[in-house]
Enzyme design. Structure first.
Site, mmCIF file in Angstrom:
data_model
loop_
_atom_site.group_PDB
_atom_site.id
_atom_site.type_symbol
_atom_site.label_atom_id
_atom_site.label_comp_id
_atom_site.label_asym_id
_atom_site.label_seq_id
_atom_site.Cartn_x
_atom_site.Cartn_y
_atom_site.Cartn_z
ATOM 1 N N GLU A 203 -5.397 7.190 7.178
ATOM 2 C CA GLU A 203 -4.440 8.415 7.191
ATOM 3 C C GLU A 203 -4.892 9.571 6.857
ATOM 4 O OE1 GLU A 203 -1.246 7.363 8.606
ATOM 5 O OE2 GLU A 203 0.102 8.998 8.057
ATOM 6 N N ARG B 23 -2.268 9.188 11.531
ATOM 7 C CA ARG B 23 -2.852 8.024 11.456
ATOM 8 C C ARG B 23 -4.250 8.240 12.323
ATOM 9 N NH1 ARG B 23 -0.933 2.617 12.247
ATOM 10 N NH2 ARG B 23 -2.433 1.135 12.899
ATOM 11 N N ARG C 201 4.321 -4.074 17.105
ATOM 12 C CA ARG C 201 5.063 -3.734 15.695
ATOM 13 C C ARG C 201 5.929 -5.052 15.458
ATOM 14 N NH1 ARG C 201 6.821 1.137 14.358
ATOM 15 N NH2 ARG C 201 6.655 2.028 16.187
ATOM 16 N N GLU D 65 0.791 -1.207 0.037
ATOM 17 C CA GLU D 65 0.074 0.054 -0.038
ATOM 18 C C GLU D 65 0.758 1.167 -0.142
ATOM 19 O OE1 GLU D 65 -2.454 -0.278 3.464
ATOM 20 O OE2 GLU D 65 -3.537 -1.814 2.762
ATOM 21 N N LYS E 235 2.531 4.499 1.586
ATOM 22 C CA LYS E 235 2.495 4.893 2.886
ATOM 23 C C LYS E 235 2.591 6.438 2.881
ATOM 24 C CE LYS E 235 5.216 4.660 6.996
ATOM 25 N NZ LYS E 235 5.079 5.947 7.496
ATOM 26 N N PHE F 299 -7.491 2.496 5.299
ATOM 27 C CA PHE F 299 -6.670 1.506 4.912
ATOM 28 C C PHE F 299 -7.140 0.081 5.844
ATOM 29 C CE2 PHE F 299 -3.647 3.949 7.456
ATOM 30 C CZ PHE F 299 -3.439 3.244 8.638
ATOM 31 N N ARG G 219 -3.253 8.653 16.748
ATOM 32 C CA ARG G 219 -2.368 7.199 16.870
ATOM 33 C C ARG G 219 -2.167 7.258 18.439
ATOM 34 N NH1 ARG G 219 3.052 6.141 13.570
ATOM 35 N NH2 ARG G 219 4.153 5.017 15.271
HETATM 36 P P1 AMP Z 1 6.014 5.184 11.127
HETATM 37 O O1 AMP Z 1 5.221 6.170 11.571
HETATM 38 O O2 AMP Z 1 7.000 5.279 10.217
HETATM 39 O O3 AMP Z 1 6.108 3.947 12.155
HETATM 40 O O4 AMP Z 1 4.831 4.155 9.989
HETATM 41 C C1 AMP Z 1 3.591 3.834 10.548
HETATM 42 C C2 AMP Z 1 2.595 4.666 10.249
HETATM 43 O O5 AMP Z 1 2.434 4.937 8.708
HETATM 44 C C3 AMP Z 1 1.293 4.285 10.817
HETATM 45 O O6 AMP Z 1 1.044 4.778 12.016
HETATM 46 C C4 AMP Z 1 0.415 5.435 9.711
HETATM 47 O O7 AMP Z 1 0.238 6.707 10.230
HETATM 48 C C5 AMP Z 1 1.225 5.559 8.551
HETATM 49 N N1 AMP Z 1 0.603 4.922 7.416
HETATM 50 C C6 AMP Z 1 0.792 5.756 6.082
HETATM 51 N N2 AMP Z 1 0.071 4.846 5.148
HETATM 52 C C7 AMP Z 1 -0.319 3.703 5.754
HETATM 53 C C8 AMP Z 1 -0.801 2.621 5.316
HETATM 54 N N3 AMP Z 1 -1.203 2.332 4.006
HETATM 55 N N4 AMP Z 1 -0.938 1.598 6.278
HETATM 56 C C9 AMP Z 1 -0.700 1.470 7.435
HETATM 57 N N5 AMP Z 1 0.064 2.767 8.018
HETATM 58 C C10 AMP Z 1 0.337 3.735 7.096
#
Ligand code: AMP
Length: 536
Positions: free
Chosen positions: A273, A228, A385, A221, A223, A313, A243
């Site tokens: 998102e 979130r 995680r 998908e 990102k 998503f 989040r």
């Molecule tokens: P990170 O903040 O780098 O740990 O990445 C995880 C975050 O990516 C999630 O908490 C979401 O806010 C964001 N995110 C963006 N697109 C997606 C997606 N397609 N599926 C899940 N999370 C996503």
């Protein structure tokens, strides 16, 4: 837990987790560091100097207060007020602090704090202060609390976990376990408007690694680089949670109405998102979203000035059916049946590295952060995680920056200069511009060594901050360069972390502020720049 009287169980659970109230409860204490420290000084009759000394020694206000009160008690051989503090006293005080708002709230909060801290002994003061400031940092988390409840009351751990996830309230889970036993936990139901902890993604290094980890076939998908959200809808009521599980509905009125109008389900728990978008619909850098978020109390002109868009998503519940234990592929299928006009994050299912690569490039091309790969058969695991969700982001070239100041850390790091100001050299004038601050990336050993080096380079001290000669070069990774009023040069690195110390490198060879500006500008080849950017 077994020995705690029935009436206190709930509160004990919240307090051990460092919270005044259950997680879903929106009340906040709103007590600042300044209020708590002034109450401590007043009660212990000490001046700033003594408090700062204790702080430097211990690294946090709770521990500093404990030390100060312990010393005083030794001298006086008596606590300040001779009355035992009970759990219900603490609970009542916390509730009344949360209720105090508006004019004169600060003074009245101070009075409640004086009374409660005045009755506490030094151990209690330490933890009360930590709870008041939301800085428990004991490492005791919800997962461990679930284990503790399971052991204390002989209830299967999985049953405790599930009850906790559905109810969103470990205090209630513990109380039920103590009062009514295992069966009552099995009967605990999902509660709308109490957010479920989000499932998180692990970093991956490459698309081939992702395919291999997910058994040769995976869903990719986009990102999106936004915020979130978990959205709960029950009939006409829609709430949006961040989040961190706080209610942010009032920041996003149009997301609320989009879901109310657009979703084809009576009940749902959705994830998605929210991103800021430019006039042409392409994504804006993350910071625009945050700005809008912070300005929520100001005129709604700002709200309109930065349009946002929701992309869905995941679907965790729909019309009475819980989908948390269903595989990703099925949840996504169900989502496609009900999303109506609300867009869903773009997705492909693939077995082919080349196909994956072109999808990743498309994501970057369209101004997104990268991709998230989701294991087709994976269930939704709240708060975990793991490898079922893997993220791959575009990496920006690292910068070699120079440390110009550093601060002593907190807790475990209080003996080390562990928070570093990173600066870029001006290629034209002989000076450095701070572009970021980080405490991330170094090992304990490296930090301790760096502390020694920086102390030798110290030129000026300001509390816990030490300004140093610009000598030490570090290689820094970051996710984005954003505009920021925080630093004189107007730019700041987002998510800066040190990847290596370059003792071998001369500061005159480090990257320049001109280079940082170039990289900043380059970002807009993909992301749209907000037309009225200069207004912010
Ligand atoms: P990170 O903040 O780098 O740990 O990445 C995880 C975050 O990516 C999630 O908490 C979401 O806010 C964001 N995110 C963006 N697109 C997606 C997606 N397609 N599926 C899940 N999370 C996503």
């Amino acid at each position: 837990m077994r020995d705690v009287p029935k009436r206190d169980v709930k509160q004990v659970v919240y307090l051990l987790l460092g919270r005044p109230f259950p997680r879903w409860d929106e009340r906040t204490l709103d007590v600042s560091w300044a209020i708590v420290s002034s109450v401590i000084k007043k009660l212990a009759r000490v001046d700033d100097h003594t408090l700062i000394e204790a702080l430097n020694k211990t690294g946090d206000l709770g521990a500093a207060a404990e030390e100060i009160f312990r010393e005083r008690k030794l001298k006086k051989q008596a606590s300040l007020i001779d009355k035992e503090l009970t759990i219900s006293d603490v609970a009542r005080s916390l509730e009344s602090i949360a209720e105090l708002v508006g004019e004169g709230a600060r003074e009245r909060k101070e009075r409640v704090l004086e009374s409660i801290l005045g009755q506490a002994d030094p151990d209690e003061i330490k933890y009360l202060v930590k709870i008041l400031l939301g800085e428990m940092r004991t490492g005791f988390n919800e997962g461990l609390m679930e284990l503790a409840i399971s052991r204390a009351f002989g209830v299967d751990t999985e049953v405790v976990r599930r009850a906790s996830m559905l109810s969103g309230d470990l205090g209630e889970v513990a109380e039920n376990a103590k009062l009514h036993g295992s069966e009552s936990l099995r009967k605990m139901k999902f509660r709308f408007f109490r957010p479920i902890r989000p499932m998180l993604a692990q970093n991956a290094e490459s698309l081939s690694e992702i395919l291999e980890t997910h058994g040769g076939r995976t869903a990719l998908e986009f990102k999106l680089d936004g915020m979130r959200v978990q959205i709960h809808k029950l009939d006409d009521k829609v709430r949006i949670f961040s989040r961190r599980l706080t209610d942010v509905t009032s920041s996003f009125p149009e997301v609320e109405s989009t879901v109310k109008k657009g979703l084809q389900a009576r009940e749902a728990v959705l994830e998605g998102e929210v991103i800021a978008v430019g006039e042409d619909g392409s994504p804006l850098p993350f910071q625009y979203l945050m700005r809008r978020f912070r300005r929520i109390r100001e005129a709604d002109a700002t709200l309109r000035a930065i349009p946002v868009k929701l992309f869905l998503f995941d679907l965790l519940l729909v019309d009475g059916e819980i989908l948390i234990d269903s595989p990703y592929i099925e949840r996504r299928e169900r989502l496609s049946e009900i999303h109506g006009e609300i867009p869903v994050v773009e997705q492909i299912i693939t077995e082919d590295v080349e196909h994956a690569k072109s999808f990743f490039e498309k994501a970057i091309e369209q101004g997104h952060e990268g991709i998230i790969a989701k294991n087709l058969n994976s269930t939704y695991t709240p708060g975990v995680r793991g490898k079922n969700w893997l993220k791959l982001k575009e990496v920006l070239e690292p910068l070699d920056l120079v440390i110009v100041a550093a601060e002593y850390g907190h807790g475990r790091r209080h003996k080390w200069l562990s928070d570093y100001y990173l600066a870029a050299r001006d290629g034209e004038e002989d000076r450095f511009y701070v572009v970021g601050k980080t405490f991330k990336g170094l090992t304990d050993e490296e930090m301790s060594e760096l502390t020694e080096t920086l102390e030798k380079l110290a030129v000026r001290r300001e509390g816990r901050r030490v300004h140093v000669k610009p000598e030490v070069v570090v290689e820094v990774l970051y996710n984005e360069i954003q505009r920021s009023p925080k630093y004189e040069c107007g730019l700041a690195l987002r998510f800066a972390r040190i990847s290596r110390i370059r003792y071998d490198k001369d500061p005159r060879e480090s990257d320049t502020i001109q280079r940082v500006r170039e990289i900043y500008e380059k970002q807009f080849e993909k992301k749209s720049r907000y037309r009225v950017e200069d207004r912010f």
